[in-house]
Design a protein around this motif. Structure first.
Motif, mmCIF file in Angstrom:
data_model
loop_
_atom_site.group_PDB
_atom_site.id
_atom_site.type_symbol
_atom_site.label_atom_id
_atom_site.label_comp_id
_atom_site.label_asym_id
_atom_site.label_seq_id
_atom_site.Cartn_x
_atom_site.Cartn_y
_atom_site.Cartn_z
ATOM 1 N N VAL A 113 -3.522 5.819 -1.047
ATOM 2 C CA VAL A 113 -3.312 4.901 -2.189
ATOM 3 C C VAL A 113 -4.320 3.760 -2.075
ATOM 4 O O VAL A 113 -4.998 3.619 -1.054
ATOM 5 C CB VAL A 113 -1.860 4.348 -2.212
ATOM 6 N N ALA A 114 -4.394 2.929 -3.127
ATOM 7 C CA ALA A 114 -5.460 1.913 -3.173
ATOM 8 C C ALA A 114 -5.116 0.645 -2.392
ATOM 9 O O ALA A 114 -6.002 -0.027 -1.864
ATOM 10 C CB ALA A 114 -5.740 1.563 -4.634
ATOM 11 N N THR A 115 -3.821 0.317 -2.278
ATOM 12 C CA THR A 115 -3.453 -0.976 -1.668
ATOM 13 C C THR A 115 -2.973 -0.806 -0.218
ATOM 14 O O THR A 115 -2.674 0.297 0.210
ATOM 15 C CB THR A 115 -2.309 -1.619 -2.491
ATOM 16 N N GLY A 116 -2.907 -1.939 0.499
ATOM 17 C CA GLY A 116 -2.296 -1.977 1.832
ATOM 18 C C GLY A 116 -3.233 -1.690 2.990
ATOM 19 O O GLY A 116 -2.791 -1.373 4.093
ATOM 20 N N TRP A 117 -4.550 -1.853 2.771
ATOM 21 C CA TRP A 117 -5.516 -1.467 3.815
ATOM 22 C C TRP A 117 -6.185 -2.663 4.491
ATOM 23 O O TRP A 117 -6.875 -2.497 5.508
ATOM 24 C CB TRP A 117 -6.617 -0.577 3.215
ATOM 25 N N GLU A 118 -6.023 -3.868 3.925
ATOM 26 C CA GLU A 118 -6.834 -5.000 4.390
ATOM 27 C C GLU A 118 -6.663 -5.281 5.891
ATOM 28 O O GLU A 118 -7.644 -5.444 6.620
ATOM 29 C CB GLU A 118 -6.499 -6.247 3.567
ATOM 30 N N ILE A 149 -2.561 4.548 8.793
ATOM 31 C CA ILE A 149 -2.785 3.261 9.476
ATOM 32 C C ILE A 149 -2.620 3.430 10.989
ATOM 33 O O ILE A 149 -3.443 2.954 11.777
ATOM 34 C CB ILE A 149 -1.840 2.190 8.897
ATOM 35 N N LYS A 150 -1.607 4.225 11.376
ATOM 36 C CA LYS A 150 -1.381 4.493 12.806
ATOM 37 C C LYS A 150 -2.602 5.226 13.406
ATOM 38 O O LYS A 150 -3.104 4.860 14.474
ATOM 39 C CB LYS A 150 -0.132 5.388 12.953
#
Ligand code: GZL
Length: 320
Positions: free
Chosen positions: A91-96, A71-72
């Motif tokens: 991983v699949a989550t936490g990208w929105e 993300i950084k």
């Protein structure tokens, strides 16, 4: 030479120059998961090659398996004002949130080799294999191999929460569902690494009275399978015979294990996700062509009947 011919030649020269110039000006950020497996290392080197072939300036960031680092890195690419971003999402989550920030900055994002649980309009396209199919091909191979014989399976799962781990588990379970003689008796993550695959396999052997009753090892990638093979040999067992070993990726060392009679099947995963991704990006940036949302790469089964030495030789040196 007529005036029109000269005009046509000048026009085609100008197009050629523009496209090269465009490619030469393209700056693409690549947030890579890390280097947890031979396949991942190959994907990294192939991506760098594919970018170089196209004159693209690739900004590479290795996240060492941590989503916060990815993300950084993506935020850094946005701040730099890159033309596009490639992401292999750990991983699949936490990208929105971060994908929305890229969208607000008008920077197209392409997913490589894994998926995300996020609205599809947050990425231009996703280039990956059909991971449910990979698991199903592996499971079907076991069904066809053991037939009616009772078969206790131990499973080495990939990274918890990653789409390949979720999907390869589902595909394998779907394939063995109608066969009561085949059952998964233990299942644990080996995080796609050799070391962890060996460690978890040692635990399975201990928990299963020395492992003699284990009929098959299903590993979500070859690296964990290679680690498990070492653990099985250390325990005096005969991987490739008892237990059978089936996995996914098609890295050179699983073919070497087949040559040694220690592995039985692998489902190939191409490390070249970047080629189709950068072609789609080029058509989008040049002509506004919208690619298919999912570009699916092939999944092919290999067994010792498929010239494993030749497969080893053809892959060695491709960056694995
Ligand atoms: C699957 C890919 C997986 C590989 C592993 O598409 O994400 O990640 O199968 C790698 O080798 O760690």
């Amino acid at each position: 030479m007529t005036f029109l011919t000269k005009l046509a030649i000048a026009a085609s020269l100008a197009t050629a120059l523009t496209s090269t110039a465009m490619a030469a000006d393209l700056v693409v950020g690549f947030s890579q998961i890390g280097s947890e497996s031979g396949w991942r290392a190959a994907e990294t080197s192939v991506t760098k090659l594919e970018a170089e072939k196209r004159g693209i300036d690739l900004k590479f960031a290795d996240a060492q398996q941590k989503q916060e680092n990815q993300i950084k890195a993506i935020r850094g690419f946005i701040a730099q004002g890159v033309n596009a971003i490639l992401v292999a999402p750990v991983v699949a989550t936490g990208w929105e949130d971060v994908l929305s920030e890229a969208k607000e900055a008008n920077i197209p994002v392409i997913l490589l080799d894994r998926g995300v649980d996020a609205p599809q309009d947050l990425y231009l396209t996703s280039v990956a294999s059909d991971q449910v199919k990979e698991g199903h091909v592996a499971g079907q191979w076991l069904v066809d191999t053991v037939k009616d014989k009772d078969c206790k399976v131990v499973e080495l799962q990939g990274t918890v929460g990653s789409t390949p781990a979720i999907n390869r588990k589902k595909g394998f379970e779907d394939a063995i569902a109608g066969h009561a003689n085949i059952s998964i008796i233990r299942s644990q993550t080996g995080d796609f690494t050799r070391a962890k695959g060996k460690e978890v396999m040692e635990g399975f052997i201990k928990a299963e009275n020395g492992g003699k009753d284990i009929c098959a090892v299903y590993a979500h990638n070859d690296d964990m399978a290679v680690g498990a093979i070492q653990a099985l040999k250390d325990a005096g067992l005969k991987p490739g015979t008892s237990p059978l070993v089936v996995s996914i990726d098609g890295v050179p060392d699983i073919f070497a294990a087949m040559v040694a009679g220690e592995a039985n099947a692998t489902v190939e995963l191409t490390p070249n996700m970047a080629g189709p991704a950068l072609d789609a990006l080029d058509a989008y940036l040049k002509n506004g062509t919208m690619p298919a949302k999912f570009i699916i790469t092939e999944s092919k089964l290999y067994t010792p009947a498929d010239n494993p030495q030749g497969e080893y030789d053809s892959r060695k040196g491709l960056g694995y």
